[in-house]
Design an enzyme around this catalytic site. Structure first.
Site, PDB file in Angstrom:
ATOM      1  N   ARG A   1       0.813  -1.214   0.053  1.00 45.76           N
ATOM      2  CA  ARG A   1      -0.147  -0.067   0.125  1.00 45.76           C
ATOM      3  C   ARG A   1       0.812   1.249   0.083  1.00 45.76           C
ATOM      4  O   ARG A   1       0.343   2.325  -0.159  1.00 45.76           O
ATOM      5  CB  ARG A   1      -1.051  -0.034   1.190  1.00 45.76           C
ATOM      6  CG  ARG A   1      -2.061  -1.128   1.153  1.00 45.76           C
ATOM      7  CD  ARG A   1      -2.954  -1.213   2.180  1.00 45.76           C
ATOM      8  NE  ARG A   1      -2.363  -1.710   3.347  1.00 45.76           N
ATOM      9  CZ  ARG A   1      -2.790  -1.697   4.755  1.00 45.76           C
ATOM     10  NH1 ARG A   1      -3.675  -1.071   4.835  1.00 45.76           N
ATOM     11  NH2 ARG A   1      -2.046  -2.087   5.755  1.00 45.76           N
ATOM     12  N   GLN A   2       2.204   1.060   0.214  1.00 42.86           N
ATOM     13  CA  GLN A   2       3.126   2.423   0.237  1.00 42.86           C
ATOM     14  C   GLN A   2       3.507   2.428  -1.207  1.00 42.86           C
ATOM     15  O   GLN A   2       4.464   2.157  -1.594  1.00 42.86           O
ATOM     16  CB  GLN A   2       4.070   2.110   1.318  1.00 42.86           C
ATOM     17  CG  GLN A   2       3.539   2.088   2.601  1.00 42.86           C
ATOM     18  CD  GLN A   2       4.860   1.972   3.546  1.00 42.86           C
ATOM     19  OE1 GLN A   2       5.967   2.799   3.364  1.00 42.86           O
ATOM     20  NE2 GLN A   2       4.659   1.320   4.650  1.00 42.86           N
TER      21      GLN A   2
ATOM     22  N   LYS B   1     -15.462   6.982   1.729  1.00 43.96           N
ATOM     23  CA  LYS B   1     -14.268   6.855   3.160  1.00 43.96           C
ATOM     24  C   LYS B   1     -13.541   7.938   3.063  1.00 43.96           C
ATOM     25  O   LYS B   1     -12.987   8.558   2.089  1.00 43.96           O
ATOM     26  CB  LYS B   1     -13.812   5.557   3.000  1.00 43.96           C
ATOM     27  CG  LYS B   1     -13.044   5.423   3.987  1.00 43.96           C
ATOM     28  CD  LYS B   1     -12.250   3.939   3.992  1.00 43.96           C
ATOM     29  CE  LYS B   1     -11.044   3.788   3.350  1.00 43.96           C
ATOM     30  NZ  LYS B   1     -10.250   2.470   3.468  1.00 43.96           N
TER      31      LYS B   1
HETATM   32  C1  R5P Z   1      -7.579   1.001   1.363  1.00 48.08           C
HETATM   33  O1  R5P Z   1      -7.729   1.682   0.431  1.00 48.08           O
HETATM   34  C2  R5P Z   1      -7.782  -0.579   1.365  1.00 48.08           C
HETATM   35  O2  R5P Z   1      -8.555  -1.022   0.321  1.00 48.08           O
HETATM   36  C3  R5P Z   1      -8.501  -1.031   2.725  1.00 48.08           C
HETATM   37  O3  R5P Z   1      -9.880  -0.358   2.930  1.00 48.08           O
HETATM   38  C4  R5P Z   1      -7.840  -0.531   3.905  1.00 48.08           C
HETATM   39  O4  R5P Z   1      -6.249  -0.653   3.920  1.00 48.08           O
HETATM   40  C5  R5P Z   1      -7.988  -1.108   5.175  1.00 48.08           C
HETATM   41  O5  R5P Z   1      -7.307  -0.717   6.184  1.00 48.08           O
HETATM   42  P1  R5P Z   1      -7.856  -0.562   7.672  1.00 48.08           P
HETATM   43  O6  R5P Z   1      -8.487  -2.241   8.021  1.00 48.08           O
HETATM   44  O7  R5P Z   1      -6.890  -0.393   8.560  1.00 48.08           O
HETATM   45  O8  R5P Z   1      -9.090   0.088   7.671  1.00 48.08           O
END
Ligand code: R5P
Length: 288
Positions: A92-93, A190
């Site tokens: 994700r980075q 979100k």
């Molecule tokens: C973000 O864009 C991903 O798709 C996930 O929604 C996110 O990484 C989930 O992270 P967490 O469980 O910490 O909210």
């Protein structure tokens, strides 16, 4: 030959069975100073043509272990080393978020590339991550597998809604809906306030009395899913399921989901957790 990393043992066994290939039993240890050690058993068939390392990388140690397995196979004279990364840590980075920040996904991809001829990634956060590797990289989309446990429910989903917690996860919701064979899809808006705090804005979809499956690529801290479940509860959804490809479930994620009122949590074996009810082995096998 399938060579499991220590975080991908069940998936490796499933792949070995599906592909009818031998399953290696590596040796894992740790030196007194904390350094990891991973070795492959003597390659009995004297240098097989191909070895497939299957290693999720949810931690720094997992990355080092993966590099050690690759290197041990090269040392043993294996011709082709293929690396399956079921869950790619640091994925994700994928950009420098501020000046001076690293592109961590690229840094680890380059390291992984040094010991392999080819990489297979399972549902990375962004498919473009494949471009960070210096060797050919194939992306396998596994979200459709999440429909498997939904088909096995005692009571079929009622007026199902497959909901993405943000617009980036709409493809996952579509894939699960398509594999399930019916239902609507929608998404929330979100906003992330910190690593563990998010808020979601409900869509106009009428959820009262309907079964809702919230789908995402990953549950990390559980903030996104727990907030989505809570909003759906407030709006009188019937059963609320969460389904993700990568059930990282860091910190108190599992508890947060339960406290929010989730019916069941489903994940795949890209990470081995108690919710990893679904195997991605069939789709990974197709890519091998
Ligand atoms: C973000 O864009 C991903 O798709 C996930 O929604 C996110 O990484 C989930 O992270 P967490 O469980 O910490 O909210």
């Amino acid at each position: 030959m399938i060579v499991p990393g220590s975080w991908s043992q069940a998936l490796s066994a499933s792949l070995a069975t599906l592909l009818d290939e031998p399953l290696a039993v590596p040796e894992f240890d740790r030196f007194p100073d904390g350094e990891t050690f991973a070795a492959v058993p003597p390659v009995a068939e004297a240098s097989p043509d191909r070895a497939v390392v299957v290693a999720a990388t949810p931690s720094n140690d997992a990355y080092v272990e993966l590099l050690q397995l690759q290197d041990a196979l090269r040392e043993a004279g294996v011709d082709e080393v293929v690396t399956v990364v079921p869950y790619m840590g640091y994925g994700r980075q994928d950009r420098a978020f501020e000046p001076g920040h690293p592109v961590s996904a690229r840094a680890v991809a380059r390291a992984v590339s040094t010991g392999t001829d080819r990489v297979v990634l399972v549902t990375p956060h962004e498919a473009s991550i494949r471009d960070f590797f210096d060797v050919p990289c194939d992306v396998v989309e596994a979200a459709g597998r999440l429909a498997v446990p939904l088909h096995a429910l005692d009571a079929a989903l009622r007026e199902p809604l497959f909901l993405a917690p943000d617009d980036g996860a709409t493809e996952i919701a579509d894939a699960v809906r398509d594999a399930y064979g019916g239902g609507e899809t929608d998404y929330f808006e979100k906003t992330r306030h910190s690593g563990t705090e998010v808020t979601v804005e409900p869509s106009d979809a009428d959820v009262a009395g309907r079964d809702v499956v919230v789908t995402d690529d990953i549950v990390a801290t559980g903030s996104t899913m727990a907030e989505s479940v809570a909003v759906l509860r407030e709006r009188d959804a019937a059963r609320i399921f969460t389904a993700c490809v990568h059930p990282l479930l860091a910190r108190s994620a599992r508890t947060r989901l339960e406290a929010a009122g989730v019916e069941r949590v489903y994940g795949t074996d890209t990470l081995e957790r108690d919710v990893s009810a679904v195997s991605v082995a069939p789709v990974v096998a197709d890519a091998l």
